[in-house]
Design a protein around this motif. Sequence first.
Motif, PDB file in Angstrom:
ATOM      1  N   GLU A   2      -4.916  11.853  -2.637  1.00  0.00           N
ATOM      2  CA  GLU A   2      -4.504  10.491  -2.333  1.00  0.00           C
ATOM      3  C   GLU A   2      -5.064  10.063  -0.978  1.00  0.00           C
ATOM      4  OE1 GLU A   2      -0.401   7.867  -1.782  1.00  0.00           O
ATOM      5  OE2 GLU A   2      -0.313   9.992  -2.315  1.00  0.00           O
ATOM      6  N   THR A   6      -6.641   3.210   5.181  1.00  0.00           N
ATOM      7  CA  THR A   6      -7.085   1.948   4.608  1.00  0.00           C
ATOM      8  C   THR A   6      -7.958   1.185   5.595  1.00  0.00           C
ATOM      9  OG1 THR A   6      -5.148   1.670   3.178  1.00  0.00           O
ATOM     10  CG2 THR A   6      -6.318  -0.330   3.788  1.00  0.00           C
ATOM     11  N   GLU A  33      -8.940   3.541   1.131  1.00  0.00           N
ATOM     12  CA  GLU A  33      -8.643   2.299   0.427  1.00  0.00           C
ATOM     13  C   GLU A  33      -9.345   1.165   1.174  1.00  0.00           C
ATOM     14  OE1 GLU A  33      -6.851   2.037  -2.377  1.00  0.00           O
ATOM     15  OE2 GLU A  33      -6.537   4.215  -2.398  1.00  0.00           O
ATOM     16  N   LYS A  74       0.416  -5.327   7.242  1.00  0.00           N
ATOM     17  CA  LYS A  74       1.557  -5.160   6.341  1.00  0.00           C
ATOM     18  C   LYS A  74       1.122  -4.862   4.907  1.00  0.00           C
ATOM     19  CE  LYS A  74       4.635  -8.056   9.109  1.00  0.00           C
ATOM     20  NZ  LYS A  74       5.337  -9.351   9.223  1.00  0.00           N
ATOM     21  N   LYS A  75      -0.057  -5.357   4.515  1.00  0.00           N
ATOM     22  CA  LYS A  75      -0.547  -5.124   3.159  1.00  0.00           C
ATOM     23  C   LYS A  75      -0.957  -3.672   2.916  1.00  0.00           C
ATOM     24  CE  LYS A  75      -0.516  -8.669   0.343  1.00  0.00           C
ATOM     25  NZ  LYS A  75       0.065  -8.546  -1.028  1.00  0.00           N
ATOM     26  N   ALA A  76      -1.356  -2.988   3.956  1.00  0.00           N
ATOM     27  CA  ALA A  76      -1.822  -1.604   3.809  1.00  0.00           C
ATOM     28  C   ALA A  76      -0.669  -0.689   3.408  1.00  0.00           C
ATOM     29  CB  ALA A  76      -2.447  -1.125   5.109  1.00  0.00           C
ATOM     30  N   GLN A  77      -0.877   0.119   2.386  1.00  0.00           N
ATOM     31  CA  GLN A  77       0.168   0.995   1.862  1.00  0.00           C
ATOM     32  C   GLN A  77      -0.023   2.457   2.276  1.00  0.00           C
ATOM     33  OE1 GLN A  77       2.861  -0.352   0.106  1.00  0.00           O
ATOM     34  NE2 GLN A  77       1.832  -2.187   0.871  1.00  0.00           N
ATOM     35  N   THR A  78      -1.092   2.742   2.982  1.00  0.00           N
ATOM     36  CA  THR A  78      -1.364   4.116   3.404  1.00  0.00           C
ATOM     37  C   THR A  78      -0.733   4.395   4.772  1.00  0.00           C
ATOM     38  OG1 THR A  78      -3.463   3.369   4.331  1.00  0.00           O
ATOM     39  CG2 THR A  78      -3.509   4.323   2.119  1.00  0.00           C
ATOM     40  N   GLU A  79      -0.731   5.677   5.160  1.00  0.00           N
ATOM     41  CA  GLU A  79      -0.169   6.079   6.454  1.00  0.00           C
ATOM     42  C   GLU A  79      -0.927   5.470   7.622  1.00  0.00           C
ATOM     43  OE1 GLU A  79       0.859  10.268   7.238  1.00  0.00           O
ATOM     44  OE2 GLU A  79       0.291  10.664   5.158  1.00  0.00           O
ATOM     45  N   LYS A 171       1.078   3.911  11.040  1.00  0.00           N
ATOM     46  CA  LYS A 171       2.123   2.928  10.770  1.00  0.00           C
ATOM     47  C   LYS A 171       3.542   3.477  10.859  1.00  0.00           C
ATOM     48  CE  LYS A 171       1.672  -0.372   7.852  1.00  0.00           C
ATOM     49  NZ  LYS A 171       1.547  -1.168   6.606  1.00  0.00           N
ATOM     50  N   LYS A 172       3.718   4.749  10.510  1.00  0.00           N
ATOM     51  CA  LYS A 172       5.076   5.294  10.481  1.00  0.00           C
ATOM     52  C   LYS A 172       5.686   5.392  11.875  1.00  0.00           C
ATOM     53  CE  LYS A 172       3.616  10.164  10.570  1.00  0.00           C
ATOM     54  NZ  LYS A 172       3.655  11.465   9.836  1.00  0.00           N
ATOM     55  N   GLU A 176       6.856  -2.916  12.372  1.00  0.00           N
ATOM     56  CA  GLU A 176       6.228  -3.612  11.248  1.00  0.00           C
ATOM     57  C   GLU A 176       5.233  -4.664  11.714  1.00  0.00           C
ATOM     58  OE1 GLU A 176       8.935  -5.238   8.453  1.00  0.00           O
ATOM     59  OE2 GLU A 176       9.846  -3.311   7.936  1.00  0.00           O
TER      60      GLU A 176
END
Length: 263
Positions: A2, A6, A33, A74-79, A171-172, A176
């Motif tokens: 995975e 991004t 991504e 915010k659109k990015a779903q990866t770490e 991001k974690k 946000e």
Amino acid sequence: MENKHTFAICAYKESSFLEECIKSLKNQSIESEIFIITSTPNSYIDRTAEKYGIPVYVNTGEAGIVQDWNFAYKKAQTEFVTITHQDDVYFEKYAEHVVREFEKSSKPLIFFTDYAEMRNGEKVTDNRLLRIKRLLLLPLKVKVFRKSRFVRRRILSLGSPICCPSVAFAKKNLPETVFKPGFASDEDWEAWEYISRFKGEFIYDKEILVGHRIHEESETSKILGNNARNKEDYTMFCKFWPKPIAKILARWYAESEKSNELS
């Protein structure tokens, strides 16, 4: 495996450099991504995205550089995410270094790299401005200083040597929203100042992994052309210094940034 990273490309109007940027992302040594966000949707962006199989998301809210960056973030779903500038290029090992350095860190905040300027088709790796920025970032080559809020704030108190398009976010470990509306040119510097207050690491990679394009249509060149940046520089210096010192530094900084102009 995975993808953990991004590239979120912020596309504006019809940049002739967009396709070159996308090619550089597709040619990375590891896969990330990739998507495009825009607040100026048009057929050129759609055709280019379709050619490379990249999704496009339209920011239908408030328009602006900061708003687009926050939308992309915010659109990015990866770490990990890099807010990718449409005019710039990313050299082959960029994403690999992002993932490797973030995974080695116990609590990363941002990763950023040294960079080259792309001027009239030429790759420039050495000039006065680049030397000044590398000098300012010298302390962050020492790993023990990556966690030091004191060190990174002292660096930022003298300007913004961090190459904005080279920055990747963990991001974690961050809020946000990392960019604040209000600035036209120093929105990145303000974000680094904000993030510098958090516990964690500023990871500086001394390798040149990004080509930052300097050209007449770039937003930075336009802003520098009408001197709108000086007031924002003064505001930023006031976050670190008394006003009389901030005025002196803002004048000095304006002179140093003139190398961003095309002559």
